[in-house]
Motif scaffolding. Structure first.
Motif, PDB file in Angstrom:
ATOM      1  N   ASP A 322       0.830  -1.206   0.000  1.00 25.68           N
ATOM      2  CA  ASP A 322       0.000   0.000   0.000  1.00 25.68           C
ATOM      3  C   ASP A 322       0.864   1.257   0.000  1.00 25.68           C
ATOM      4  OD1 ASP A 322      -2.191  -1.654   0.066  1.00 25.68           O
ATOM      5  OD2 ASP A 322      -2.591  -1.385   2.206  1.00 25.68           O
ATOM      6  N   ALA A 323       1.984   1.226   0.721  1.00 25.33           N
ATOM      7  CA  ALA A 323       2.885   2.384   0.749  1.00 25.33           C
ATOM      8  C   ALA A 323       3.504   2.614  -0.626  1.00 25.33           C
ATOM      9  CB  ALA A 323       3.973   2.185   1.802  1.00 25.33           C
ATOM     10  N   VAL A 324       3.905   1.532  -1.279  1.00 28.93           N
ATOM     11  CA  VAL A 324       4.472   1.646  -2.628  1.00 28.93           C
ATOM     12  C   VAL A 324       3.444   2.253  -3.582  1.00 28.93           C
ATOM     13  CG1 VAL A 324       5.260   0.335  -4.634  1.00 28.93           C
ATOM     14  CG2 VAL A 324       6.138  -0.225  -2.363  1.00 28.93           C
ATOM     15  N   ARG A 325       2.224   1.753  -3.524  1.00 28.29           N
ATOM     16  CA  ARG A 325       1.183   2.266  -4.423  1.00 28.29           C
ATOM     17  C   ARG A 325       0.876   3.734  -4.125  1.00 28.29           C
ATOM     18  NH1 ARG A 325      -1.314  -1.506  -7.514  1.00 28.29           N
ATOM     19  NH2 ARG A 325      -0.905  -3.707  -7.018  1.00 28.29           N
ATOM     20  N   SER A 326       0.881   4.108  -2.856  1.00 29.62           N
ATOM     21  CA  SER A 326       0.606   5.508  -2.495  1.00 29.62           C
ATOM     22  C   SER A 326       1.691   6.435  -3.027  1.00 29.62           C
ATOM     23  CB  SER A 326       0.504   5.637  -0.969  1.00 29.62           C
ATOM     24  OG  SER A 326      -0.623   4.961  -0.469  1.00 29.62           O
ATOM     25  N   VAL A 327       2.951   6.039  -2.853  1.00 33.90           N
ATOM     26  CA  VAL A 327       4.055   6.860  -3.348  1.00 33.90           C
ATOM     27  C   VAL A 327       3.994   6.971  -4.863  1.00 33.90           C
ATOM     28  CG1 VAL A 327       6.568   6.925  -3.664  1.00 33.90           C
ATOM     29  CG2 VAL A 327       5.608   6.509  -1.401  1.00 33.90           C
ATOM     30  N   CYS A 328       3.756   5.865  -5.544  1.00 30.36           N
ATOM     31  CA  CYS A 328       3.683   5.888  -7.013  1.00 30.36           C
ATOM     32  C   CYS A 328       2.547   6.785  -7.496  1.00 30.36           C
ATOM     33  CB  CYS A 328       3.504   4.475  -7.560  1.00 30.36           C
ATOM     34  SG  CYS A 328       4.973   3.438  -7.429  1.00 30.36           S
ATOM     35  N   GLU A 329       1.417   6.745  -6.796  1.00 26.21           N
ATOM     36  CA  GLU A 329       0.287   7.588  -7.185  1.00 26.21           C
ATOM     37  C   GLU A 329       0.626   9.064  -6.990  1.00 26.21           C
ATOM     38  OE1 GLU A 329      -4.286   8.484  -5.690  1.00 26.21           O
ATOM     39  OE2 GLU A 329      -3.350   6.541  -5.219  1.00 26.21           O
ATOM     40  N   ILE A 330       1.219   9.400  -5.839  1.00 19.29           N
ATOM     41  CA  ILE A 330       1.553  10.797  -5.552  1.00 19.29           C
ATOM     42  C   ILE A 330       2.628  11.318  -6.501  1.00 19.29           C
ATOM     43  CG2 ILE A 330       2.578  12.332  -3.820  1.00 19.29           C
ATOM     44  CD1 ILE A 330       1.248  10.515  -1.675  1.00 19.29           C
ATOM     45  N   LYS A 331       3.625  10.470  -6.803  1.00 13.81           N
ATOM     46  CA  LYS A 331       4.728  10.887  -7.680  1.00 13.81           C
ATOM     47  C   LYS A 331       4.384  10.730  -9.170  1.00 13.81           C
ATOM     48  CE  LYS A 331       8.563  11.532  -5.983  1.00 13.81           C
ATOM     49  NZ  LYS A 331       9.202  12.793  -5.531  1.00 13.81           N
ATOM     50  N   ALA A 332       3.194  10.197  -9.455  1.00 14.83           N
ATOM     51  CA  ALA A 332       2.757   9.950 -10.835  1.00 14.83           C
ATOM     52  C   ALA A 332       3.727   9.029 -11.564  1.00 14.83           C
ATOM     53  CB  ALA A 332       2.592  11.275 -11.588  1.00 14.83           C
ATOM     54  N   TRP A 333       4.170   7.994 -10.854  1.00 14.45           N
ATOM     55  CA  TRP A 333       5.065   6.992 -11.436  1.00 14.45           C
ATOM     56  C   TRP A 333       4.248   5.777 -11.895  1.00 14.45           C
ATOM     57  CZ3 TRP A 333       9.080   6.599  -6.861  1.00 14.45           C
ATOM     58  CH2 TRP A 333       9.932   7.711  -6.894  1.00 14.45           C
ATOM     59  N   PRO A 334       4.528   5.220 -13.052  1.00 16.05           N
ATOM     60  CA  PRO A 334       3.985   3.893 -13.356  1.00 16.05           C
ATOM     61  C   PRO A 334       4.466   2.916 -12.288  1.00 16.05           C
ATOM     62  CG  PRO A 334       4.943   4.913 -15.305  1.00 16.05           C
ATOM     63  CD  PRO A 334       5.334   5.771 -14.147  1.00 16.05           C
ATOM     64  N   LEU A 335       3.644   1.928 -11.955  1.00 15.13           N
ATOM     65  CA  LEU A 335       3.950   1.058 -10.829  1.00 15.13           C
ATOM     66  C   LEU A 335       5.296   0.352 -10.975  1.00 15.13           C
ATOM     67  CD1 LEU A 335       2.941   0.003  -8.121  1.00 15.13           C
ATOM     68  CD2 LEU A 335       1.795  -1.860  -9.346  1.00 15.13           C
ATOM     69  N   VAL A 336       5.579  -0.202 -12.134  1.00 12.29           N
ATOM     70  CA  VAL A 336       6.846  -0.917 -12.326  1.00 12.29           C
ATOM     71  C   VAL A 336       8.031   0.029 -12.168  1.00 12.29           C
ATOM     72  CG1 VAL A 336       8.258  -2.193 -13.984  1.00 12.29           C
ATOM     73  CG2 VAL A 336       5.818  -2.697 -13.780  1.00 12.29           C
ATOM     74  N   GLU A 337       7.914   1.211 -12.727  1.00 12.90           N
ATOM     75  CA  GLU A 337       8.989   2.205 -12.598  1.00 12.90           C
ATOM     76  C   GLU A 337       9.198   2.569 -11.134  1.00 12.90           C
ATOM     77  OE1 GLU A 337       9.561   6.959 -13.508  1.00 12.90           O
ATOM     78  OE2 GLU A 337       8.474   5.746 -14.984  1.00 12.90           O
ATOM     79  N   GLY A 338       8.097   2.748 -10.417  1.00 15.60           N
ATOM     80  CA  GLY A 338       8.195   3.117  -9.005  1.00 15.60           C
ATOM     81  C   GLY A 338       8.813   2.024  -8.158  1.00 15.60           C
ATOM     82  N   VAL A 339       8.379   0.798  -8.380  1.00 18.37           N
ATOM     83  CA  VAL A 339       8.940  -0.327  -7.628  1.00 18.37           C
ATOM     84  C   VAL A 339      10.437  -0.445  -7.891  1.00 18.37           C
ATOM     85  CG1 VAL A 339       8.962  -2.844  -7.435  1.00 18.37           C
ATOM     86  CG2 VAL A 339       6.788  -1.625  -7.488  1.00 18.37           C
ATOM     87  N   THR A 340      10.835  -0.289  -9.142  1.00 22.27           N
ATOM     88  CA  THR A 340      12.258  -0.372  -9.497  1.00 22.27           C
ATOM     89  C   THR A 340      13.057   0.726  -8.824  1.00 22.27           C
ATOM     90  OG1 THR A 340      11.703  -1.332 -11.645  1.00 22.27           O
ATOM     91  CG2 THR A 340      13.898  -0.372 -11.413  1.00 22.27           C
ATOM     92  N   GLN A 341      12.533   1.940  -8.829  1.00 22.05           N
ATOM     93  CA  GLN A 341      13.236   3.073  -8.218  1.00 22.05           C
ATOM     94  C   GLN A 341      13.354   2.893  -6.706  1.00 22.05           C
ATOM     95  OE1 GLN A 341      14.573   6.103  -9.827  1.00 22.05           O
ATOM     96  NE2 GLN A 341      15.576   5.947  -7.831  1.00 22.05           N
ATOM     97  N   LEU A 342      12.275   2.481  -6.064  1.00 17.70           N
ATOM     98  CA  LEU A 342      12.289   2.304  -4.611  1.00 17.70           C
ATOM     99  C   LEU A 342      13.240   1.192  -4.198  1.00 17.70           C
ATOM    100  CD1 LEU A 342       8.462   2.711  -3.958  1.00 17.70           C
ATOM    101  CD2 LEU A 342      10.261   4.272  -3.183  1.00 17.70           C
TER     102      LEU A 342
END
Length: 358
Positions: A322-342
């Motif tokens: 849920d934290a990953v999804r929240s950050v990706c939504e706020i940062k406007a990151w596609p989910l895969v891109e966000g997971v990779t960056q985090l």
């Protein structure tokens, strides 16, 4: 992650069931994007909630004055002058020198261990002591020393004492080149100032863009260094670490401070790399405008997520997702891109290398 006297050894024993983390880093290099085996990175430190249990013998030794007894110590570091009955319910305070020696020993045993959780908390109040009638209500599954549902008193640990215990652990992290996990509640300004004191005199030179361009490529000998100024080699047994009074990398966990304090940590002159971690339990439970704006302000390579939960299991996994999804939504990151960056940010924080594969 250890927080007090009762769980330092528990963390050590649990981490001892794992393999040499040096092997894990090499596995990460060779695996590329393949799934890596689960491993444990332990963390040892003294949380501000338990800092009153530490007697600063180093200051007494420096001033050549006699150590106080337990009663005098607790009356000096706790607010509202606790009565003798409450003081008698508290453990015999340990010495700061002994705490540091214990942490140092653990760090030497685990070359990739962190220091934490440490910090300052000005809102925390000590729980009431157990009386004989409530002893049977203790939860045997919890580590001794936990609150375990007890009502809170009005006693707090003086901020000055918390700062002493925090700085001593920050200095140790700098001495051994280890990252730290920091807790800060109702103390964002004083926390920054306390950490800032450790890198005074070590600030980086901030160059103009023109000067950066002029100097670029002139020092090939440093191309393999990471942003902390240390070799990117991940064999801690062969790596020579120059002791410093500040930690190389800092995570402000479940960061709840304002944006203007966050910006102070991002000053390019600061020699440490500061990360900001966010959790659903603290930051996204009601998704305030403040939390959203703070997340937006964090550079993409400095943001982390966490569960901020005291136990592992399905709930922890869900909170992380849920934290990953929240950050990706706020940062406007596609989910895969966000997971990779985090994931890359976490490896950078823990291992000090931005180049480890995800």
């Amino acid at each position: 992650m250890a927080t007090r006297g009762e769980d330092q050894e528990i963390v050590r024993q649990f981490a001892n069931r794992d393999v040499d983390m040096g092997t894990v880093v090499e596995e990460l290099r060779s695996l590329g994007n393949e799934e890596s085996p689960c491993r444990i990175v332990p963390s040892f430190g003294w949380h501000p909630w338990f800092s009153h249990q530490v007697l600063d013998d180093l200051s007494y030794a420096q001033s050549k004055t006699e150590l106080p007894d337990a009663t005098s110590h607790y009356k000096a570091v706790l607010s509202l002058s606790p009565d003798d009955e409450f003081i008698l319910s508290l453990p015999e305070p340990g010495l700061l020198s002994g705490l540091l020696s214990e942490i140092r020993e653990h760090l030497q045993s685990f070359p990739y261990a962190l220091i934490g959780e440490i910090g300052i908390d000005r809102s925390f109040r000590l729980p009431m002591h157990w009386d004989p009638s409530s002893e049977a209500a203790k939860n045997a599954s919890l580590t001794p020393g936990s609150r375990d549902g007890r009502p809170l008193t009005h006693h707090r640990v003086h901020t000055d004492h918390q700062r002493v215990i925090l700085k001593a652990q920050l200095n140790l992290a700098g001495e051994m080149g280890r990252p730290v996990s920091i807790h800060g509640v109702a103390a964002h300004g004083i926390l920054f100032e306390t950490i800032e004191e450790t890198w005074k005199g070590y600030e980086k030179e901030v160059l103009s863009k023109r000067e950066q361009k002029r100097r670029s490529g002139t020092s090939a000998a440093h191309q393999d260094e990471n942003i902390d100024g240390q070799s990117s080699s991940h064999n801690p047994k062969s790596q020579i670490i120059e002791p410093k009074p500040y930690p190389p990398r800092i995570c402000l966990h479940s960061y709840s401070g304002p944006q203007n304090v966050l910006e102070r940590y991002l000053d390019p002159a600061i020699p440490a790399t500061v990360f900001f971690s966010f959790s659903c339990l603290v930051n996204f439970s009601d998704r305030t405008e403040k939390a959203v704006e703070v997340v937006k302000a964090v550079p993409k390579n400095r943001i982390l997520v966490e569960s901020d939960l005291h136990s592992a299991g399905e709930r922890m996994d869900q909170l992380l997702e849920d934290a990953v999804r929240s950050v990706c939504e706020i940062k406007a990151w596609p989910l895969v891109e966000g997971v990779t960056q985090l994931a890359q940010n976490w490896k950078h924080f823990v291992f000090g290398d931005e180049k480890l594969p995800v």
